[in-house]
Design a protein around this motif. Structure first.
Motif, short mmCIF file in Angstrom:
data_model
loop_
_atom_site.label_atom_id
_atom_site.label_comp_id
_atom_site.label_asym_id
_atom_site.label_seq_id
_atom_site.Cartn_x
_atom_site.Cartn_y
_atom_site.Cartn_z
N PHE A 89 0.85 -1.20 0.00
CA PHE A 89 0.00 0.00 0.00
C PHE A 89 0.88 1.24 0.00
CE2 PHE A 89 -3.07 3.01 1.97
CZ PHE A 89 -4.05 2.90 1.01
N THR A 90 1.57 1.46 -1.09
CA THR A 90 2.44 2.61 -1.26
C THR A 90 2.38 3.09 -2.70
OG1 THR A 90 4.34 1.20 -1.77
CG2 THR A 90 4.07 1.90 0.54
N LEU A 91 2.71 4.36 -2.89
CA LEU A 91 2.79 4.87 -4.25
C LEU A 91 4.09 4.40 -4.89
CD1 LEU A 91 1.60 8.60 -3.90
CD2 LEU A 91 0.45 6.78 -5.17
N PRO A 92 4.03 3.80 -6.07
CA PRO A 92 5.27 3.42 -6.74
C PRO A 92 6.06 4.66 -7.13
CG PRO A 92 3.41 3.17 -8.22
CD PRO A 92 2.84 3.49 -6.87
N GLY A 93 7.32 4.49 -7.42
CA GLY A 93 8.14 5.63 -7.77
C GLY A 93 8.62 5.58 -9.21
N GLY A 94 9.18 6.68 -9.66
CA GLY A 94 9.83 6.73 -10.96
C GLY A 94 8.92 6.42 -12.13
N GLU A 95 9.45 5.65 -13.06
CA GLU A 95 8.71 5.32 -14.28
C GLU A 95 7.47 4.49 -14.00
OE1 GLU A 95 11.29 3.53 -17.09
OE2 GLU A 95 12.58 5.28 -17.32
N GLU A 96 7.54 3.64 -12.98
CA GLU A 96 6.38 2.81 -12.66
C GLU A 96 5.22 3.68 -12.20
OE1 GLU A 96 4.87 -0.77 -9.68
OE2 GLU A 96 6.93 -0.04 -9.56
N ARG A 97 5.53 4.71 -11.44
CA ARG A 97 4.46 5.60 -10.97
C ARG A 97 3.81 6.30 -12.15
NH1 ARG A 97 4.69 10.21 -6.20
NH2 ARG A 97 2.83 11.35 -6.83
N GLU A 98 4.60 6.77 -13.09
CA GLU A 98 4.05 7.45 -14.26
C GLU A 98 3.16 6.51 -15.07
OE1 GLU A 98 3.30 10.65 -16.76
OE2 GLU A 98 4.25 10.58 -14.79
N ALA A 99 3.63 5.27 -15.25
CA ALA A 99 2.86 4.29 -16.03
C ALA A 99 1.55 3.95 -15.32
CB ALA A 99 3.69 3.02 -16.24
N ARG A 100 1.60 3.79 -14.00
CA ARG A 100 0.40 3.45 -13.25
C ARG A 100 -0.58 4.61 -13.24
NH1 ARG A 100 1.53 -0.65 -9.38
NH2 ARG A 100 -0.43 -0.23 -8.32
N LEU A 101 -0.06 5.84 -13.20
CA LEU A 101 -0.94 7.00 -13.25
C LEU A 101 -1.71 7.03 -14.55
CD1 LEU A 101 -2.04 9.66 -12.10
CD2 LEU A 101 -0.02 10.80 -13.06
N ARG A 102 -1.07 6.68 -15.66
CA ARG A 102 -1.76 6.66 -16.96
C ARG A 102 -2.89 5.63 -16.95
NH1 ARG A 102 -0.78 11.36 -17.18
NH2 ARG A 102 1.40 11.74 -16.70
N VAL A 103 -2.66 4.50 -16.26
CA VAL A 103 -3.72 3.49 -16.15
C VAL A 103 -4.88 4.05 -15.33
CG1 VAL A 103 -4.31 1.19 -15.28
CG2 VAL A 103 -2.09 1.58 -16.38
N VAL A 104 -4.57 4.73 -14.24
CA VAL A 104 -5.62 5.34 -13.41
C VAL A 104 -6.44 6.32 -14.23
CG1 VAL A 104 -6.03 6.94 -11.49
CG2 VAL A 104 -4.41 5.06 -11.21
N LEU A 105 -5.78 7.17 -14.99
CA LEU A 105 -6.50 8.15 -15.81
C LEU A 105 -7.35 7.47 -16.87
CD1 LEU A 105 -3.81 10.97 -16.28
CD2 LEU A 105 -5.58 10.74 -14.53
N HIS A 106 -6.83 6.39 -17.43
CA HIS A 106 -7.59 5.66 -18.46
C HIS A 106 -8.86 5.06 -17.85
CE1 HIS A 106 -8.44 3.43 -22.08
NE2 HIS A 106 -8.39 2.28 -21.43
#
Length: 404
Positions: A162-179
């Motif tokens: 239960f943590t926010l991923p960092g770096g590139e993984e965080r950016e990729a996961r954010l795009r999934v959230v927005l989608h």
């Protein structure tokens, strides 16, 4: 407090309580079930007895007790303490930290399918019940319950923290959230099936969740762009159908009835998103929606600008739907034959084969060229290809008009 007001409050509090519970106890699946049970108890008790002074603490206490009951696996104790929790609750402090974004990242785990991500997001973060989600997507409640259960099990099996991923993984996961938020909004704005053209509750929930993400990531141009896109698009909701529920196309809508407050807010966000260091798909779509909203009449639409924006969007995020929409803009600037020529390239795309949108746009452009027979055939095929009753009625009416 009325029942609808309680529901609104619970949707706001659900991710806060769930986030605090998961952070304290782990076990996302058990915590999510416990929070849902606490919310159900609140929907019964609060309208009748009043909302407690600390509603978030109340929910946290009830959910914590029910989670502990489940962990103890003691049925008798669970029944006794659950009843006590619902009647005499001493509010428990809930950390001020807002874990909504962490929850969204967890619900949009890459091991899940888009359908499961959407369902779990609406349940865990949106606070909707399984029955409400099932009704929204027109599937049996048991089917949706199984989908949500499998999603939680897959997250557990993946060992996600239960943590926010960092770096590139965080950016990729954010795009999934927005989608996922984009998919929820689209289903609310134009339901893929059923008798209603739109599901306002789903669209509003997508906007609420996107506002939450934007509040935590105000500098992200794509988050800003997505919120802007939703607001400007949602502003047209009251004019998209007649009182009888029949679809009204964009060029025939009464623009004086569009929600100017939403448009003005969205326009400001569009400016911010376009001023960022890089243009993203949502920012570009928001700019297109803003161009339409900026036109006092359909005839005033700056189609050259719309087409230029679609060209950029097509370049950075190739998608057959983008090409389809560009064909509409191209037809407005260079004539229907140019639009039809662009559409012909989509016939070989398996994703578009027999799609009602492709058929309906082709019918519209054929009608403009004077090919009445071709337009009639495509309108009829499009009507049969969509599961939306409102769209079916509209397309069939267009076909009938050509056949009289």
């Amino acid at each position: 407090m009325t029942a609808p007001a309680v529901e609104d409050l619970l949707r706001e509090l659900t991710p806060q309580v769930l986030g605090a519970l998961v952070r304290r106890h782990g076990q996302f699946e058990g915590c999510e079930d416990a929070v849902q049970e606490a919310c159900l108890a609140a929907t019964v008790q609060w309208p009748a007895e009043g909302v407690p002074d600390n509603p978030r603490g109340w929910l946290m206490t009830v959910a914590s007790r029910r989670l502990i009951d489940e962990m103890r696996s003691d049925h008798a104790r669970r029944e006794r303490e659950s009843a006590t929790a619902a009647e005499e609750v001493v509010p428990e402090d809930v950390p001020a930290t807002d874990d909504t974004l962490v929850l969204l990242f967890l619900c949009c785990h890459p091991t899940l399918t888009p359908a499961s991500q959407t369902a779990l997001t609406l349940r865990a973060v949106g606070g909707l019940t399984t029955a409400e989600i099932a009704r929204a997507f027109l599937v049996p409640e048991a089917t949706m319950a199984a989908r949500i259960s499998r999603a939680k099990q897959r997250i557990k099996a993946a060992g996600s923290s239960f943590t926010l991923p960092g770096g590139e993984e965080r950016e990729a996961r954010l795009r999934v959230v927005l989608h996922v938020l984009y998919l929820i909004f689209n289903e609310g704005y134009t339901a893929s099936s059923g008798s209603e053209l739109h599901r306002t509750d789903l669209a509003q929930e997508a906007i609420r969740l996107t506002r939450t993400v934007h509040a935590q990531l105000p500098e992200d141009g794509e988050v800003t762009g997505l919120l802007a896109l939703m607001l400007v698009t949602h502003a047209r909701r009251h004019t998209r159908t007649t009182r009888a529920g029949d679809l009204v196309p964009l060029d025939e809508q009464d623009r004086t009835l569009w929600d100017r407050a939403l448009i003005d807010e969205g326009m400001e966000l569009v400016k911010v998103s376009l001023a960022g260091p890089a243009l993203g798909p949502y920012a570009l779509q928001a700019a297109i929606a803003a161009t339409h909203a900026d036109a006092a009449t359909a005839e005033d639409t700056n189609w050259q600008q719309v087409h230029a924006l679609y060209l950029i969007l097509e370049r950075i995020a190739p998608n057959p739907m983008v090409t389809l929409n560009r064909a509409i803009a191209l037809a407005e600037t260079e004539g229907p034959s140019a639009g039809l020529a662009l559409l012909s390239g989509l016939d070989s795309d398996d994703r578009m084969a027999g799609h009602h949108r492709l058929l309906s746009v082709r019918a519209h452009l054929l009608e403009k060229t004077g090919d009445t027979a071709g337009a009639y055939e495509n309108y009829r095929r499009a009507a049969k290809a969509t599961a939306s009753i409102a769209e079916q009625r509209y397309l069939e009416s267009r076909a009938r008009r050509l056949n009289t």
